[in-house]
Design an enzyme around this catalytic site. Sequence first.
Site, mmCIF file in Angstrom:
data_model
loop_
_atom_site.group_PDB
_atom_site.id
_atom_site.type_symbol
_atom_site.label_atom_id
_atom_site.label_comp_id
_atom_site.label_asym_id
_atom_site.label_seq_id
_atom_site.Cartn_x
_atom_site.Cartn_y
_atom_site.Cartn_z
ATOM 1 N N SER A 144 0.837 -1.193 0.000
ATOM 2 C CA SER A 144 0.000 0.000 0.000
ATOM 3 C C SER A 144 0.873 1.244 0.000
ATOM 4 C CB SER A 144 -0.893 0.029 1.251
ATOM 5 O OG SER A 144 -1.577 1.261 1.375
ATOM 6 N N TYR A 157 -1.547 -0.041 10.317
ATOM 7 C CA TYR A 157 -1.663 -0.425 8.904
ATOM 8 C C TYR A 157 -0.413 0.007 8.142
ATOM 9 C CZ TYR A 157 -3.753 -1.006 4.249
ATOM 10 O OH TYR A 157 -4.018 -1.399 2.957
#
Length: 254
Positions: A144, A157
């Site tokens: 990501s 995250y």
Amino acid sequence: MKNWNLNDKKVLITGGTKGIGRATVKEFLSLGAEVVFTARDAAAVEAFENDLRAENFIATGLSFDVTKDADTVQIKEWIESNWGRLDVLVNNAGRNIRKPSDQYTTDEYNTVINTNVTAPFNLSVALLNLLKASDFASIINVASIAGLMDVKTGSPYGISKAGLLQLTRNLAAEWATYGIRVNAVSPWFTETPLTDVLLKNKEKLKQVISRTPLGRVAQAVEMATAIAFLAMPASSYITGQNIIVDGGMTINAL
């Protein structure tokens, strides 16, 4: 076009029933691969198998949780008994819990880290001998943009995706001797169930688009095509790399 297909490749895709994983399953099937996909929700697995069959695709779905050691063993056993080798592993399964860092519980933190970086490590190691049995093995980790910069998605995250990128580099260096390539794809905001709530917020959507030179969020298939490229013979000299698929966001300072 021998370099631009996945004919007869044996492929495992985790988190395969939704979003990027779902699109990746369909992309690999369309390119001639044999696919097994995993997800935790047995009903979703069966429904996706049926959807694929209606489109004249055949894939096997396994209702497993890649964060569980016992399930990882069963995935390995399925591949051993049905294929005897693995050509492509796509570590796509992911989790996020969006909240300020000081509001995280230890269990929530562990859930994100275990799903996004520990499970890909464990699964890659568990399947190493099956990847070594391939003539052209490839691992693609779905990371990501959050692993590169703060995009307000929560620090655990970001930590997990940064760790996944470093895992990509380390395994690429370690396993090149076995002929195994390891790469990553880092999406920016993509229309998936994971981002649905955020992108329904008009102010958030406006912020995302304002930072993105192409002026829109991505579609899941646009990530799937990048993942598929990294599995093809066409990318045979690419390893240890991270392809950023972000509509130009990371080059847009002002």
